[in-house]
Design a protein around this motif. Structure first.
Motif, PDB file in Angstrom:
ATOM      1  N   LEU A  39      -1.378   3.249  -4.590  1.00 48.49           N
ATOM      2  CA  LEU A  39      -1.460   2.453  -3.367  1.00 48.49           C
ATOM      3  C   LEU A  39      -0.099   2.346  -2.677  1.00 48.49           C
ATOM      4  CD1 LEU A  39      -3.909  -0.386  -4.436  1.00 48.49           C
ATOM      5  CD2 LEU A  39      -4.309   1.342  -2.679  1.00 48.49           C
ATOM      6  N   ARG A  40       0.967   2.256  -3.464  1.00 46.49           N
ATOM      7  CA  ARG A  40       2.304   2.229  -2.859  1.00 46.49           C
ATOM      8  C   ARG A  40       2.571   3.517  -2.088  1.00 46.49           C
ATOM      9  NH1 ARG A  40       6.747   3.406  -6.862  1.00 46.49           N
ATOM     10  NH2 ARG A  40       5.926   5.461  -6.304  1.00 46.49           N
ATOM     11  N   LEU A  46       0.584  -6.346  -7.512  1.00 45.30           N
ATOM     12  CA  LEU A  46       1.215  -5.296  -6.720  1.00 45.30           C
ATOM     13  C   LEU A  46       0.188  -4.451  -5.974  1.00 45.30           C
ATOM     14  CD1 LEU A  46       4.061  -4.171  -9.148  1.00 45.30           C
ATOM     15  CD2 LEU A  46       4.260  -5.559  -7.083  1.00 45.30           C
ATOM     16  N   CYS A  47      -0.961  -4.174  -6.616  1.00 43.52           N
ATOM     17  CA  CYS A  47      -2.020  -3.430  -5.920  1.00 43.52           C
ATOM     18  C   CYS A  47      -2.468  -4.172  -4.669  1.00 43.52           C
ATOM     19  CB  CYS A  47      -3.212  -3.208  -6.859  1.00 43.52           C
ATOM     20  SG  CYS A  47      -3.033  -1.849  -8.025  1.00 43.52           S
ATOM     21  N   GLU A  48      -2.677  -5.473  -4.808  1.00 42.00           N
ATOM     22  CA  GLU A  48      -3.124  -6.256  -3.653  1.00 42.00           C
ATOM     23  C   GLU A  48      -2.033  -6.350  -2.593  1.00 42.00           C
ATOM     24  OE1 GLU A  48      -4.752 -10.006  -4.808  1.00 42.00           O
ATOM     25  OE2 GLU A  48      -6.482  -9.099  -5.811  1.00 42.00           O
ATOM     26  N   LEU A  49      -0.774  -6.446  -3.009  1.00 46.06           N
ATOM     27  CA  LEU A  49       0.315  -6.501  -2.036  1.00 46.06           C
ATOM     28  C   LEU A  49       0.361  -5.226  -1.210  1.00 46.06           C
ATOM     29  CD1 LEU A  49       2.893  -7.608  -0.750  1.00 46.06           C
ATOM     30  CD2 LEU A  49       4.174  -6.690  -2.711  1.00 46.06           C
ATOM     31  N   ALA A  81      -2.007  -3.050  -0.775  1.00 50.34           N
ATOM     32  CA  ALA A  81      -3.240  -2.941   0.011  1.00 50.34           C
ATOM     33  C   ALA A  81      -3.165  -3.822   1.258  1.00 50.34           C
ATOM     34  CB  ALA A  81      -4.448  -3.327  -0.847  1.00 50.34           C
ATOM     35  N   LYS A  82      -2.618  -5.021   1.111  1.00 49.46           N
ATOM     36  CA  LYS A  82      -2.474  -5.910   2.275  1.00 49.46           C
ATOM     37  C   LYS A  82      -1.496  -5.316   3.281  1.00 49.46           C
ATOM     38  CE  LYS A  82      -3.548 -10.294  -0.047  1.00 49.46           C
ATOM     39  NZ  LYS A  82      -3.011 -11.599  -0.505  1.00 49.46           N
TER      40      LYS A  82
END
Length: 450
Positions: free
Chosen positions: A89-90, A353-356, A358-359
């Motif tokens: 995702l990053r 971190l995944c949600e960060l 993604a946001k």
């Protein structure tokens, strides 16, 4: 529209399908055929969190089920929050900044139309749970919400006239923004750069001037000033000699560089100066430091330096133009207040971190969609516009596969921007656009003709 819908939709489709799947394979997030592909995982997280930043595992599963036409559980997502998922995702977020749009065109904005491009650079801290302190150490204390010892520093570059987020760097909270790739990125000749004070250094200022870039910046209180013959100036004494409320004079800046610039100084009202002194004393007390008399004396002035010639920018225009830098601060406010990038419901490091990421990717999608709908920095409220995009998140996702659906949603958003999101002119507390219009009345006539 400043960005073509016909160009944007294929870019979004590729990013959330082929590119997402490719990055999932390259990072090891997906090693064999499975229902939760890299594309489905990315789409479910990004568009669920764009619609609702407090989305749960079941919300991710519901959206994935809609995409796949097959049942998916929240536990399936919970198991997929791994270091490989974070990396995937990053990389997808960073890949978005490699996409450029040929249809992108600059808006006609007062004063700013003198420059081929106007770049803003700034950084913001995002507090993280303490379990991430080793990976992203933060300062703690007042710098991070709730004194957290973990934080990510996001360094962004934005181009105002096109409204685009053009570059990003991801640093640990303790790192200085001057070390980021964004800080060292070359800019086009005759472009204007407005940066936060944290970027200031003689070496960087010299590099920009050598590139032919125009810079308008504040300077730290410790900065060394010299006259044109190289003699050291006592800035406080020089300002005390000024009888008027402003000063515009050529100087040389910094011991090791002796950079030729203009010093622009405008006296502020005494009430504002007193508020500045109180703030300076309060901040120094929090850091356990004393305040120099020089810093207190300089609170009476707005001080800027620039390599722009007087024929291109007067001292009064400089003050109004410097306010444009706050547009990137407004972007950060939208990211945090609407996108809630600094909030999480989890203590699992990988899920956080995944949600960060993604946001953050959702914020990029949001900005692109707004540009396709006719959004312009300075003319539209970023916060009100962002809320309109969130309401259409699922329809926009559906539109990636259907051009008619995507166009319909962008046109609806365009109508909402025109009716609900324009910044109204006001006499009391004029906006930045109002101030620039007052300096460049011909610009409105040119807009009407265009």
């Amino acid at each position: 529209m400043t960005l073509s819908v016909a160009e944007l939709r294929p870019v979004l489709y590729d990013l959330f399908h082929d590119t997402a799947d490719q990055l999932a394979r390259e990072t090891g997030f997906v090693r064999r055929a499975r229902k939760l592909t890299g594309a489905v995982f990315a789409q479910a997280l990004v568009f669920s969190l764009l619609e609702d930043p407090d989305a749960t595992l079941d919300d991710f599963a519901d959206l994935a089920e809609d995409l796949l036409g097959d049942s998916v559980t929240g536990q399936a997502f919970d198991k997929r929050f791994t270091p490989e998922a974070v990396e995937s995702l990053r990389d997808l977020f960073l890949e978005a900044f490699n996409r450029c749009f040929a249809s992108s065109r600059a808006a006609l904005l007062p004063v700013l139309r003198r420059f081929p491009a106007v770049f803003l650079r700034d950084a913001t801290l995002v507090g993280l749970p303490a379990c991430l302190a080793r990976l992203f150490p933060g300062r703690g204390g007042r710098h991070v919400p709730h004194g957290q010892a973990a934080a990510i520093k996001l360094v962004f570059e934005a181009e105002v006239t096109r409204g685009e987020l053009t570059e990003v760097s991801i640093l640990a909270g303790l790192d200085n923004e001057r070390t980021s790739e964004v800080a060292g990125k070359p800019l086009p000749e005759r472009a204007l750069l407005l940066e936060d004070l944290g970027f200031f250094s003689g070496e960087r200022l010299q590099a920009h001037m050598d590139q032919g870039v125009y810079v308008l910046t504040r300077v730290p209180a410790w900065t060394a000033f010299f006259d044109e013959d190289g003699r050291r100036l006592d800035l406080v004494q020089e300002l005390r000699k000024v009888k008027a409320d402003w000063l515009d004079r050529p100087i040389r800046l910094l011991h090791d560089r002796k950079l030729k610039v203009r010093l622009l100084a405008v006296r502020v009202p005494e009430e504002e100066a007193q508020q500045r002194r109180e703030r300076v004393r309060r901040e120094a007390k929090q850091r356990g430091r004393s305040v120099s008399q020089k810093k207190l004396d300089l609170c009476e002035w707005n001080l800027l330096v620039t390599n722009l010639p007087e024929s291109m920018l007067s001292v009064w225009e400089a003050g109004a133009l410097r306010r444009v830098r706050w547009q990137v601060e407004l972007v950060f406010k939208v990211f945090k207040s609407e996108g809630k990038i600094d909030q999480t419901r989890s203590q699992c490091p990988c899920r956080v971190l995944c949600e960060l990421y993604a946001k953050l990717l959702g914020m990029v999608v949001q900005q692109w969609t707004l540009l396709a709908a006719g959004y312009e920095m300075l003319r539209h409220s970023a916060r009100r516009a962002a809320r309109r995009v969130r309401k259409r998140a699922r329809q926009l996702l559906a539109g990636l596969k259907d051009a008619a659906t995507f166009l319909r949603e962008v046109l609806r958003l365009a109508r909402a921007l025109h009716r609900r999101c324009r910044i109204q002119r006001r006499k009391a507390g004029p906006s930045t656009l109002d101030r620039l219009n007052a300096l460049d009345p011909q610009c409105e006539e040119l807009r009407q003709v265009a």
